[in-house]
Motif scaffolding. Structure first.
Motif, PDB file in Angstrom:
ATOM      1  N   PHE A  90      51.421  45.415  35.193  1.00  0.00           N
ATOM      2  CA  PHE A  90      51.201  44.247  34.340  1.00  0.00           C
ATOM      3  C   PHE A  90      52.488  43.815  33.653  1.00  0.00           C
ATOM      4  O   PHE A  90      52.758  42.625  33.516  1.00  0.00           O
ATOM      5  N   ASP A  91      53.289  44.768  33.231  1.00  0.00           N
ATOM      6  CA  ASP A  91      54.554  44.403  32.596  1.00  0.00           C
ATOM      7  C   ASP A  91      55.415  43.587  33.553  1.00  0.00           C
ATOM      8  O   ASP A  91      56.000  42.563  33.173  1.00  0.00           O
ATOM      9  N   ILE A  92      55.501  44.061  34.781  1.00  0.00           N
ATOM     10  CA  ILE A  92      56.298  43.338  35.760  1.00  0.00           C
ATOM     11  C   ILE A  92      55.711  41.969  36.011  1.00  0.00           C
ATOM     12  O   ILE A  92      56.414  40.958  36.060  1.00  0.00           O
ATOM     13  N   SER A 159      52.342  37.674  44.351  1.00  0.00           N
ATOM     14  CA  SER A 159      51.125  38.015  45.074  1.00  0.00           C
ATOM     15  C   SER A 159      50.898  39.518  45.059  1.00  0.00           C
ATOM     16  O   SER A 159      49.825  39.993  44.684  1.00  0.00           O
ATOM     17  N   GLU A 160      51.904  40.240  45.437  1.00  0.00           N
ATOM     18  CA  GLU A 160      51.760  41.683  45.515  1.00  0.00           C
ATOM     19  C   GLU A 160      51.322  42.274  44.194  1.00  0.00           C
ATOM     20  O   GLU A 160      50.368  43.046  44.109  1.00  0.00           O
ATOM     21  N   VAL A 161      52.033  41.908  43.169  1.00  0.00           N
ATOM     22  CA  VAL A 161      51.763  42.537  41.886  1.00  0.00           C
ATOM     23  C   VAL A 161      50.420  42.067  41.344  1.00  0.00           C
ATOM     24  O   VAL A 161      49.705  42.819  40.686  1.00  0.00           O
ATOM     25  N   TYR A 163      47.800  41.391  43.227  1.00  0.00           N
ATOM     26  CA  TYR A 163      46.818  42.185  43.951  1.00  0.00           C
ATOM     27  C   TYR A 163      46.712  43.576  43.351  1.00  0.00           C
ATOM     28  O   TYR A 163      45.633  44.123  43.164  1.00  0.00           O
ATOM     29  N   ARG A 164      47.854  44.142  43.073  1.00  0.00           N
ATOM     30  CA  ARG A 164      47.848  45.476  42.476  1.00  0.00           C
ATOM     31  C   ARG A 164      47.106  45.477  41.165  1.00  0.00           C
ATOM     32  O   ARG A 164      46.358  46.410  40.856  1.00  0.00           O
ATOM     33  N   CYS A 165      47.312  44.428  40.376  1.00  0.00           N
ATOM     34  CA  CYS A 165      46.633  44.366  39.097  1.00  0.00           C
ATOM     35  C   CYS A 165      45.130  44.271  39.298  1.00  0.00           C
ATOM     36  O   CYS A 165      44.357  44.932  38.606  1.00  0.00           O
ATOM     37  N   CYS A 166      44.704  43.461  40.260  1.00  0.00           N
ATOM     38  CA  CYS A 166      43.299  43.388  40.623  1.00  0.00           C
ATOM     39  C   CYS A 166      42.765  44.783  40.906  1.00  0.00           C
ATOM     40  O   CYS A 166      41.701  45.173  40.435  1.00  0.00           O
ATOM     41  N   LEU A 167      43.499  45.486  41.680  1.00  0.00           N
ATOM     42  CA  LEU A 167      43.087  46.824  42.082  1.00  0.00           C
ATOM     43  C   LEU A 167      42.877  47.695  40.853  1.00  0.00           C
ATOM     44  O   LEU A 167      41.866  48.396  40.723  1.00  0.00           O
TER      45      LEU A 167
END
Lengths: 252, 252
Positions: A90-92, A159-161, A163-167
């Motif tokens: 989230f920070d990123i 996008s990547e980050v 998606y990761r946050c969603c995860l």
DNA sequence: ACAGCCCGAACTGCATGCAATTCGGGCGAT
DNA sequence: ATCGCCCGAATTGCATGCAGTTCGGGCTGT
């Protein structure tokens, strides 16, 4: 123009591989695949009508994005980020998306504005639907914004980050009460149109930060679900007293 | 502790694949492989003693990182980012590395400080060596910093974007006069130790920004090297007058 | 009962083989 | 000469096969 087809140059080798990637990504962010879910190569290959080779390649790509965890000689699983990693993501994300809106403020074209408002309207309409869909739409709003910067790299990272946050949300969040407040999306659009750079950067920051803090409810001693970590504090006393048995239910 | 082994959880499937990836990454940032260089699967497989399957997988990973460009049915090549993409990469890098030093300011342990200064000393020593090595060391300094945040995600993104920036430097920069000023690295360490957050963020910003602007010398009408773009402005008048021949030398 | 061992099934790691596509040089037409 | 076509060589896209590892359930000994 505004919303590009995205299959352009962002890796994603041929077609079959990227189809599988997209499908799995979507399944993951809609929580059809929970963190820790197994992803055997054959099953994937069978499901998508390809050979293991291709399924494997797709898993490799998703692992590079951090959505999948690959362990040698073991079945691949949907990634299970630690709480700390979630917070880092989230920070990123906050920094990246601040960059997005900074570049976009006051530069949106008419059709772009229309596309954004249309998307938020769609989010509104999806409120009665399943959580899965509204989560996906909320995420896609942010990705849509990134697209409008016309910077493929930025698109990729956001996008990547995202998606990761969603995860991580599916791991550490409560039933996520309409998590990505739709009104905040509208406010961001308004500020973007107005061209108020500082305002929109602040809005994006607080928007994401609120999602993060609302969702990632503290290191939550229990929710940590990593047996080893939970047991760590007890390890020292293990010699003095018998620890409660954990015969089989504790595994997996 | 300070510098982790990095093979931990950042994708990089088994071993052979990641070995190839590392080798190619290094070859790319040391400019042994220039942008546009062809990377046929067999050759790679032969060189590394593996089958095409593995080489292919490695290429897929590198493509996901943006170092390699994959085109269907065509030989993979080392990525050739456009000037705009280069600029975007630097913008992202600045934000990410500001985040790095923000998290690190005042939090460095003694051994970490020692490791950093040792690295910069190594950079100093390498000044007489080839450019390739000093470029690599300069990049690795930044990655080392990222490692110290203990945030795998941040490490991944900083590494990727730093590699990308390296790649663009080999495209758009002059002989890069000791490009990543070593003294600026020392200054950053000093500010980190002192714990002056704003100062160090500013230093990192100007450090990267100066590298970017010193290296990426404007859209440079010629250096663009994409024939189609160069010819675009002439296209309209093509009917009226014969254009200079470009029989074969113009290709690649 | 209970833990531990053992063995077959499941799965991954990797190489190889075949079809389809692209590349590149030579040959003929202009 | 130059352009365009054509065909063999090079290369990718993908499936399959085999070997090695892990998984999981039943069996045995205690």
């Amino acid at each position: 123009m505004a919303g590009r087809a995205d299959t352009s140059k962002t890796a994603e080798s041929s077609d079959k591989v990227s189809v599988i990637c997209r499908a799995l990504r979507r399944a993951i962010i809609e929580q059809a695949l929970e963190p820790g879910a197994k992803l055997p190569e054959d099953s994937l290959g069978e499901r998508f009508g390809v050979s293991r080779t291709i399924a494997r390649h797709a898993l490799g790509q998703l692992a590079a994005e951090g959505l999948v965890e690959l362990r040698r000689n073991r079945i691949a699983v949907v990634a299970t980020p630690s709480w700390q990693e979630a917070r880092d993501a989230f920070d990123i994300r906050i920094e990246l998306e601040r960059l997005v809106v900074r570049q976009l403020a006051g530069k949106l074209t008419k059709p772009q504005i229309a596309e954004l408002t249309a998307h938020v309207d769609a989010e509104d309409r999806a409120r009665d639907g399943t959580d899965a869909v509204s989560i996906r739409l909320a995420t896609e709003f942010h990705i849509l914004l990134a697209h409008m910067t016309n910077s493929p790299i930025l698109v990729r990272y956001v996008s990547e980050v995202a998606y990761r946050c969603c995860l991580t949300l599916s791991l550490y969040s409560r039933p996520h009460s309409s998590e990505c407040a739709i009104n905040e999306h509208r406010a961001i659009i308004a500020a973007l149109v107005k061209g108020d750079v500082d305002k929109v950067m602040g809005l994006m920051h607080s928007h994401l930060d609120s999602v993060a803090t609302r969702a990632l409810v503290a290191p939550s001693p229990q929710r940590g679900r990593d047996l080893l970590d939970i047991l760590a504090p007890y390890a020292d006393e293990a010699s003095g007293d018998r620890v409660v048995k954990l015969p089989k239910a504790a595994r997996r």
